[in-house]
Structures are given as structure tokens and as C-alpha cells.
Design a protein around this motif. Structure first.
Motif, PDB file in Angstrom:
ATOM      1  N   GLN A  70      13.461  22.443 -19.305  1.00  0.00           N
ATOM      2  CA  GLN A  70      14.453  22.884 -18.321  1.00  0.00           C
ATOM      3  C   GLN A  70      15.736  23.276 -19.035  1.00  0.00           C
ATOM      4  OE1 GLN A  70      15.293  20.104 -15.208  1.00  0.00           O
ATOM      5  NE2 GLN A  70      16.683  21.490 -14.139  1.00  0.00           N
TER       6      GLN A  70
ATOM      7  N   TYR B  42       4.328  18.761 -13.667  1.00  0.00           N
ATOM      8  CA  TYR B  42       5.698  19.002 -14.111  1.00  0.00           C
ATOM      9  C   TYR B  42       6.567  19.088 -12.874  1.00  0.00           C
ATOM     10  CZ  TYR B  42       9.766  21.132 -16.355  1.00  0.00           C
ATOM     11  OH  TYR B  42      11.033  21.387 -16.803  1.00  0.00           O
ATOM     12  N   LYS B  43       7.527  18.170 -12.756  1.00  0.00           N
ATOM     13  CA  LYS B  43       8.422  18.115 -11.599  1.00  0.00           C
ATOM     14  C   LYS B  43       7.623  18.095 -10.291  1.00  0.00           C
ATOM     15  CE  LYS B  43      12.509  20.007 -13.808  1.00  0.00           C
ATOM     16  NZ  LYS B  43      13.215  18.699 -13.752  1.00  0.00           N
TER      17      LYS B  43
END
Length: 404
Positions: A345, A219-220
Motif C-alpha cells: 500500500q 489482502y485487506k
């Protein structure tokens, strides 16, 4: 037991290493460069963790004297220590040099090198010289007149370990054998009929475990895990640091300032490991972290958000949580009742309303929990397993929040 090795010379093998109340410590080394803003850069200085083992040996009568004399004569020698915490059940072997075994799960520990086997025939040290082999499942057949291939040769990879010599074992388990030296001194408490010897072993650099760790979901551009945090009793202690500096000459006023742009939070990452599979999974997680080096996303689990939505939830969340705007948190984790997790997010905040991306797309009654999520790293390069007996072990590691 004493063995002679070509690489390490003479090695004394302690075959009965008690797992109860013993510890294993893995030590990485990370250099952390922190800027005034609180951001940081990390550099791994040690690719392979150092491994330190600690045991308490209780002996009665004759064994008491045997241990005393063995330590007196060989305190400065080299020792072979079986790692019972990573032992594996193996199939029966009859006068063969190959053990069929799935090796990926213990690749950091059980590998080319020495191992110890306990079986109905007794205990013995073996040397693993190769991992895996190819076996023929279909022979090649050629036309005897034209030499044309009528049937292709087919082979198949068979996972396992090839040994230096043939063995015969039944009802057996295999475990890594680490070559160590005694770290410091040995302490013995002796009574009339018993003794308790306490020793710490440091694994030689040539025999340390090495593994890059499995790559989990991302994730990211960072690893993401949904491991539950265990409470220490009925609570978990969370520390908030502002990196405060005080200027006080002692005769008038004083000034306070901090370099960090955000408060840094730390908490204990406590895990109770109850099975062999959980233990191996957690070790691979540790090797992936590399001590303080590699960060990971983790839900906070604390119920800091009171979600008011009913029905289907997409990109908008309503909450009556106070100080929502001041919390300055940008990431959420959503757990559904089927056990699955998703990461989101926060893209906008207005009063008590949050906009998230990607959309949650779930009915409110199908959601078990919605909580904040943060980017963490270990706040220690030394990780210690405590073995509690019955296959249960415990480890507690401080973690530091980097991004929220």
C-alpha cells in the motif's frame, strides 16, 4: 442410448458430443446497488449457476437419419449430455463398484449423480451414489480369554466414487453426465450425404454444478490473484467511465455533472486455458467469484510506473512518472524474478517519491516489475467457455475496477 432413471424418468444420452467449437455458459445472478459516490453493495440472488451447453453435430449417411428421427421423436424430452471437458482418467476396474480417484479437483462437476464412462469395452452410463470410503488397514485383535484389545482397529480414508452397480472397464475415462432439456428449437442443415445439427441444452435445476470455490490468499479482506491478462491481438482495450449526465435544453448553455467520485475503469479479463489442470483451477476461480458478487485484487501489469531506484529497495520508491499525485492510486504489486509476488500500500506521496508498506526488501536487479494494483469484480454474471480443440479453451470476462 436410452436410460431409465428414478429421479428424471427416461433420458436420451448423446454419447458423441463434439467438443470442438462447442460452448459452455455459466449464469449467476447478482443484484448490485450503487450509490452516488460510486461505492456499491452486491447481493447474490442465485447460489447455483445455471449451465447451458451448445453443440454442433455433424453426421454422415446413416447417422444423419438417426439424429433426425431421434430429434423428431424426443425434442421435448430429457437428454443426458457428457461433459468431455472435465473427463478424468480412471484406473482399471474389474467387477467392482468403487473407482479410486482424487475427487477434490472436480467436486463442482463430477459428484454424486450420473456420469459417463468411455473405455475399451465401450460407453456406459453409471450412477455415483457416494463419495469416498474407509478401508481397514489393520484388523482389531482381542484376547479370546479376557476380551482385551491387543491390536487396535485402524482405518484409512480412500478418495473415490462408489457406484450403484459393479462395472468392468479398462483404459477408461469418466466424465459428468448432465440431465438437460433442449433450449428452444433445434436447427438442422441437411445435404445429400451429411447434416449439421445445432442444439442448445439447458441443464435441469436439480443437476446444476454447485461449489463455493477455494479460498485463495487474502489482502485487506478480499481475494488476491496474480493472473496475467492476455492481450486481444497486440493490445488490451481499457474503458474509463465517469457516469456523465448532460443537462441541455438546446437553446443556450449546457451543464455536465457526474455522480462518481472516481473514474471507473473496465477491461476484458481474457484467459487461454491449455491444460486440464488449468481448466479446473479456472472453474474454481469462477465459482469463488459468484458472477459479479465477490471482488478480487489484481495487478494492472501495464508499466505505468518508471522506477528510478537502484540497489536495495525498502519502503521508498523514486519515479519520474508524470501526474503521479493526480493518479490517486494507492496500491502496488511487486513481481520478483523468481516469479513471486507481493502486495503493498502507498502510504505517502511527495513529488516523485512514494512510501510503501510493508517494505519491499529486494534488490532492484531482482525485481521484474512494479505496477499498480486494483480491486476488481466481474462486470458480467454470464461466463462462456469456448472450446477450441486439442484441450484448449478460451474465456473472456469484462472486469470493473472498484478500488485503486
Amino acid at each position: 442410448m436410452k436410460i431409465q432413471t428414478s429421479q428424471f424418468g427416461e433420458v436420451h444420452v448423446l454419447t458423441n458430443c463434439p467438443l470442438l467449437n462447442s460452448t459452455e455458459r455459466l449464469e449467476w445472478m447478482t443484484e448490485v446497488h450503487e450509490s452516488f459516490s460510486g461505492s456499491e453493495e452486491r447481493y447474490p440472488l442465485r447460489d447455483t449457476p445455471r449451465q447451458i451447453l451448445s453443440f454442433n453435430y455433424v453426421q454422415m449417411r446413416k447417422e444423419m437419419g438417426d439424429m433426425f428421427h431421434m430429434l423428431s421423436a424426443n425434442l421435448r424430452g430429457q437428454w443426458g449430455i457428457p461433459l468431455k471437458q472435465v473427463k478424468r482418467v480412471i484406473p482399471d476396474v474389474v467387477d467392482d463398484d468403487y473407482i479410486i480417484l482424487e475427487t477434490n479437483s472436480t467436486i463442482a462437476d463430477l459428484r454424486v449423480g450420473f456420469a459417463f464412462i468411455e473405455s475399451k469395452e465401450g460407453g456406459q452410463v453409471v450412477e455415483i451414489i457416494e463419495r469416498g470410503r474407509y478401508i481397514i488397514i489393520q484388523e482389531e485383535i482381542r484376547n479370546p480369554e479376557t476380551d482385551e484389545v491387543i491390536q487396535e482397529l485402524e482405518t484409512e480414508y480412500q478418495d473415490g466414487f462408489r457406484l450403484a452397480t459393479n462395472i468392468t472397464v479398462t483404459n477408461a475415462v469418466i466424465m459428468p453426465l448432465r440431465i438437460c432439456i433442449i433450449d428452444g428449437d433445434a436447427s438442422i442443415n441437411a445435404g445429400g450425404f451429411w447434416s449439421n445439427a445445432s442444439m442448445v441444452f439447458r441443464v435441469l435445476a436439480e443437476d446444476l454444478p454447485e461449489h463455493s470455490g477455494d479460498i485463495p490468499d487474502q489482502y485487506k479482506d478480499s481475494d488476491i490473484y496474480f493472473k496475467p491478462l492476455l492481450l486481444d491481438g497486440d493490445s488490451i482495450e481499457i474503458s474509463m467511465s465517469q457516469h456523465q449526465n448532460m443537462v441541455d435544453n438546446g437553446i443556450g448553455g449546457f451543464q455536465s455533472f457526474t455522480h462518481h467520485t472516481k473514474v471507473k475503469q473496465s477491461k476484458p479479463f481474457k484467459s487461454l486455458i491449455k491444460s486440464w489442470d488449468e481448466f479446473q483451477e479456472f472453474r474454481r476461480f469462477l465459482f469463488r467469484r459468484g458472477g459479479r458478487y465477490r471482488p478480487f485484487w489484481l495487478p494492472l501489469y501495464e508499466r505505468h510506473l518508471n522506477i528510478l531506484n537502484t540497489g536495495n529497495i525498502t519502503t521508498s520508491l523514486s519515479t519520474n512518472t508524470k501526474y503521479l499525485l493526480e493518479a490517486n492510486r494507492n496500491y502496488l504489486a511487486v513481481k520478483r524474478k523468481d516469479g513471486s509476488w507481493t502486495a503493498h500500500q502507498i502510504t505517502a506521496k511527495t513529488g516523485g517519491s512514494l512510501t510503501v508498506s510493508p517494505a519491499i526488501n529486494a534488490q532492484r536487479n531482482n525485481i521484474e516489475n512494479i505496477c499498480y494494483m486494483g480491486l476488481y469484480r466481474f462486470d458480467a454474471d454470464q461466463i462462456e467457455f469456448q472450446f477450441l480443440g486439442a484441450g484448449i479453451s478460451q474465456v473472456t470476462i469484462p472486469i470493473l475496477e472498484l478500488e485503486r
